[in-house]
Scaffold this motif. Structure first.
Motif, PDB file in Angstrom:
ATOM      1  N   GLN A  66      77.678 -75.467  31.616  1.00 48.23           N
ATOM      2  CA  GLN A  66      76.302 -75.921  31.780  1.00 48.23           C
ATOM      3  C   GLN A  66      75.334 -74.860  31.273  1.00 48.23           C
ATOM      4  OE1 GLN A  66      77.964 -74.915  34.725  1.00 48.23           O
ATOM      5  NE2 GLN A  66      79.258 -76.744  34.831  1.00 48.23           N
ATOM      6  N   HIS A  67      74.259 -75.291  30.651  1.00 49.71           N
ATOM      7  CA  HIS A  67      73.151 -74.401  30.321  1.00 49.71           C
ATOM      8  C   HIS A  67      72.004 -74.686  31.290  1.00 49.71           C
ATOM      9  CE1 HIS A  67      74.938 -72.780  26.731  1.00 49.71           C
ATOM     10  NE2 HIS A  67      75.107 -73.992  26.208  1.00 49.71           N
ATOM     11  N   GLU A  68      71.379 -73.646  31.796  1.00 46.19           N
ATOM     12  CA  GLU A  68      70.295 -73.768  32.779  1.00 46.19           C
ATOM     13  C   GLU A  68      69.120 -74.528  32.165  1.00 46.19           C
ATOM     14  OE1 GLU A  68      66.762 -73.133  34.815  1.00 46.19           O
ATOM     15  OE2 GLU A  68      67.124 -72.047  32.938  1.00 46.19           O
ATOM     16  N   SER A  69      68.511 -75.379  32.953  1.00 42.09           N
ATOM     17  CA  SER A  69      67.593 -76.370  32.395  1.00 42.09           C
ATOM     18  C   SER A  69      66.251 -75.797  31.931  1.00 42.09           C
ATOM     19  CB  SER A  69      67.342 -77.490  33.412  1.00 42.09           C
ATOM     20  OG  SER A  69      66.735 -76.986  34.580  1.00 42.09           O
ATOM     21  N   THR A  70      65.641 -74.884  32.677  1.00 38.78           N
ATOM     22  CA  THR A  70      64.295 -74.448  32.304  1.00 38.78           C
ATOM     23  C   THR A  70      64.309 -73.576  31.060  1.00 38.78           C
ATOM     24  OG1 THR A  70      64.389 -72.565  33.850  1.00 38.78           O
ATOM     25  CG2 THR A  70      63.424 -74.615  34.667  1.00 38.78           C
ATOM     26  N   HIS A  90      65.750 -78.145  40.943  1.00 38.63           N
ATOM     27  CA  HIS A  90      66.013 -78.396  42.364  1.00 38.63           C
ATOM     28  C   HIS A  90      65.086 -77.527  43.209  1.00 38.63           C
ATOM     29  CE1 HIS A  90      70.288 -79.629  41.139  1.00 38.63           C
ATOM     30  NE2 HIS A  90      69.770 -80.686  41.718  1.00 38.63           N
ATOM     31  N   PRO A  91      64.329 -78.102  44.115  1.00 36.45           N
ATOM     32  CA  PRO A  91      63.451 -77.278  44.953  1.00 36.45           C
ATOM     33  C   PRO A  91      64.186 -76.228  45.775  1.00 36.45           C
ATOM     34  CG  PRO A  91      62.766 -79.555  45.061  1.00 36.45           C
ATOM     35  CD  PRO A  91      64.060 -79.539  44.315  1.00 36.45           C
ATOM     36  N   LEU A  99      58.286 -70.883  39.995  1.00 37.36           N
ATOM     37  CA  LEU A  99      58.373 -71.923  38.976  1.00 37.36           C
ATOM     38  C   LEU A  99      56.997 -72.246  38.403  1.00 37.36           C
ATOM     39  CD1 LEU A  99      60.137 -73.950  37.431  1.00 37.36           C
ATOM     40  CD2 LEU A  99      59.618 -75.608  39.234  1.00 37.36           C
ATOM     41  N   ALA A 100      55.981 -72.229  39.253  1.00 35.66           N
ATOM     42  CA  ALA A 100      54.615 -72.496  38.788  1.00 35.66           C
ATOM     43  C   ALA A 100      54.190 -71.474  37.744  1.00 35.66           C
ATOM     44  CB  ALA A 100      53.648 -72.491  39.969  1.00 35.66           C
TER      45      ALA A 100
END
Length: 381
Positions: A66-70, A90-91, A99-100
């Motif tokens: 898997q590659h991290e999404s962000t 995922h919160p 994240l903001a």
């Protein structure tokens, strides 16, 4: 019937291994970054407006790598000019303030093309193995709602404070705040998910559904949003098999299912149906999915986008007429089928939309016409 604006098209980014169906059928696709950059560039060239990166940290459902999404989303954004990329998050793995800040910086770097899909979660083992608390189903949606509140708070206010059950912040002022806030998507099928969408989300993703079921989802969540003085847009998951003939397309679909990796599909089914059945009303995502539905992420086969370019375009317009604003698509051979879909199907959808706007009485075919009428006929009080 009317179309206020053109339907938007999105595709699933294969940033995890194993392709987009859990089957031993050949899938000419790759989770390699260079391949994905090429897909993103092709997608925006042929008319896709969005891409959605998957969020996965541990092996599941055939995704052994898997590659991290962000970070993956940022790479795709920097490699394109117009495409919007929806990063799934995922919160319970993020503090929303962190994240903001990432999102605000990404907006500056990419001409405001980042979006976020806030995923309340179904993969319990992933969370617990990584050491975070796994809350009960409805509590995870409350957690997501707090998460979104804090995102929007620090994006828009100086000295923002929030004391919540799951997240807190004290007197936060971020610079720069995004000139355009990232659009916020969410999925879910439960009462808790729909209620959350009605209160806070910009977009509500639905699993693959029939025309009637999609129309019902649009009505239910729209009513909840209206009760909160707001509106929500709707995305629908689908898996497209477009070939020269309907028989050829249906044969591909049946081969995918016949060659399904039974062990992995059943393992995924057990995990997600446990999540769905944990809701008080049993209405969670995948709660009624059968084996063949689970061979593709998010019940994509149920949307029925199987046939010739003309047949698929007409079915897509039927979904637009019942309130679907965005179609999120999976493909067997991602790059070549994204290109073919953009060249063969999207122009036919645009032509149908233009004819509808011009006041033509479109004949989608008896089956689709009847389905749309039935789905949009007001229910007696």
């Amino acid at each position: 019937m009317s179309v206020n604006e053109p339907l938007k098209f999105a595709y699933w980014v294969p940033n995890v291994s194993g392709g987009l169906v859990v089957s031993t059928i050949e899938q000419r696709t790759s989770h390699d970054p260079a391949y994905n950059v090429a897909v993103a560039q092709a997608a925006e060239r042929v008319g896709f407006e969005y891409a959605l990166t998957q969020v996965r940290y541990l092996a599941s459902y055939g995704a052994d790598a898997q590659h991290e999404s962000t970070s993956f989303s940022l790479a795709l954004l920097l490699a394109t000019q117009k495409l919007k990329v929806i990063a799934a998050v995922h919160p319970f793995f993020w503090h929303p303030g962190v994240l903001a800040k990432f999102a605000a910086t990404t907006q500056e770097l990419t001409d405001n093309r980042l979006a976020l899909n806030v995923v309340s979660g179904w993969f319990k083992n992933e969370a617990t193995q990584l050491g975070v608390t796994w809350h009960e189903h409805d509590d995870r949606y409350r957690q997501s709602e707090e998460f979104i509140a804090l995102l929007r708070g620090v994006w828009t206010e100086d000295g923002y404070s929030q004391q919540g059950e799951f997240f807190s912040a004290e007197d936060i002022t971020f610079r720069p705040q995004p000139k355009v806030q990232p659009e916020l998507f969410q999925g879910g099928n439960s009462t808790a998910a729909q209620a959350m969408a009605g209160r806070v989300s910009d977009w509500y993703f639905m699993n693959g559904k029939s025309i009637a079921a999609a129309a019902a989802g649009v009505r239910e969540v729209s009513a909840l949003a209206a009760g909160n003085g707001r509106s929500v847009r709707f995305g629908l998951n689908g898996f497209a098999v477009v070939r020269d003939t309907r028989d050829e397309a249906e044969a591909v679909l049946e081969e995918i299912i016949a060659k399904a990796d039974r062990t992995k599909v059943e393992g995924f089914g057990a995990a997600v149906q446990e999540a769905g059945n944990s809701t008080r009303d049993g209405k969670g995502m995948w709660a009624d999915s059968e084996f063949r539905d689970l061979v593709q992420y998010n019940d994509g086969f149920r949307t029925g986008l199987v046939g010739t370019p003309d047949e698929v375009a007409r079915r897509i317009l039927a979904y637009r007429l019942v309130g679907v604003d965005l179609l999120l698509l999976g493909f067997l051979h991602v790059k070549e089928e994204v290109e073919a879909f953009g060249e063969l199907v999207i122009p036919k959808v645009r032509e149908l939309e233009a004819r509808l706007v011009a006041g033509e009485d479109l004949d989608l075919g008896a089956e689709l016409d009847e389905a749309v009428v039935a789905a949009t006929t007001p229910v007696p009080a």
